[in-house]
Design an enzyme around this catalytic site. Structure first.
Site: not given
Ligand code: ADP
Length: 219
Positions: A13, A127, A173, A88, A162
């Site tokens: 994404k 990554r 996740r 999400r 990360r």
């Molecule tokens: P990825 O999509 O690779 O898991 P992100 O960078 O989008 O990584 O998110 C990393 C973490 O941040 C998630 O595992 C969660 O803990 C938190 N997070 C990100 N976006 C949200 C969201 N919209 N709602 C709740 N938690 C979120």
């Protein structure tokens, strides 16, 4: 124009969003990046956020909603936004609709990157991301490494992994993602907003995916 990116962690994404930023001239806002920026402050709020993110769990809806609502009101997002990582789940999607309504905006498309889980794991554990906040170029040490190990080709800054990109946390996740994703994808499909891109074995280039999105935006 306002676009939402939907897809598993590591589905690409963020990378596709970077291409879309150049093509469409609107900004990319990643909820994960916003949270990671807060965590750097090392205060009590950072500690709270870290207690979720370090386990691969979602932070509570009310926290992320407050952050997103504030960000969406900023002037640089008036022309539009590419939202990545938010919403999400359906609750967040409904809340987002309300925020957009208040701001007299609407969602134009939800771009859904559909990638098999076995590929996701390989992509994520390999990554590396540029540590320069203004760059954030993404590499994969197996499939698309930087020319010099650990250094960004674009800006020369250090690359970092990360903390939540380990096999164990990725599996969690992915589990959390699957629990909520189907509902979210159907939510946008029903509204006729979904642009689905299947990408098995990295068969499509970023340019091909971008072409699909642009084509879809015209429909
Ligand atoms: P990825 O999509 O690779 O898991 P992100 O960078 O989008 O990584 O998110 C990393 C973490 O941040 C998630 O595992 C969660 O803990 C938190 N997070 C990100 N976006 C949200 C969201 N919209 N709602 C709740 N938690 C979120």
């Amino acid at each position: 124009m306002n676009i939402i990116m939907v897809g598993a962690p590591g589905s690409g994404k963020g990378t596709l969003a970077a291409y879309m930023v150049e093509a469409l001239g609107i900004k990319h806002v990643s909820s994960g990046d916003m949270i990671r920026e807060c965590i750097k402050k090392e205060d009590a709020f950072a500690e709270k956020l870290n207690s979720y993110i370090s386990k691969g769990l979602l932070v509570p809806d009310e926290i992320i909603l407050e952050m997103i609502e504030k960000r969406l009101q900023e002037e640089d997002l008036i022309p539009g936004v590419i939202l990545d990582g938010f919403p999400r789940n359906v609750e967040q999607a409904i809340a987002l609709e309300k925020i957009f309504n208040k701001l007299n905006k609407k969602i134009d498309k939800a771009v859904y990157l559909n990638v098999p889980d076995e590929e996701i794991i390989q992509r994520i554990i390999n990554r590396r991301t540029c540590s320069n906040k203004a760059c954030k170029q993404i590499y994969n040490i197996k499939f698309s490494p930087s020319k010099q190990e650990g250094i960004c080709d674009k800006c020369g800054s250090k690359l970092e992994q990360r903390a939540d990109d380990t096999q164990e946390i990725v599996e969690e996740r992915l589990r959390v993602y699957h629990e909520m994703s189907e509902e979210l994808v159907e939510f946008y499909r029903k509204q006729g907003l979904l642009c689905e891109i299947q990408n098995k074995n990295d068969e499509k280039t970023q340019q091909q995916m971008l072409d699909i999105v642009i084509q879809n935006l015209k429909q």
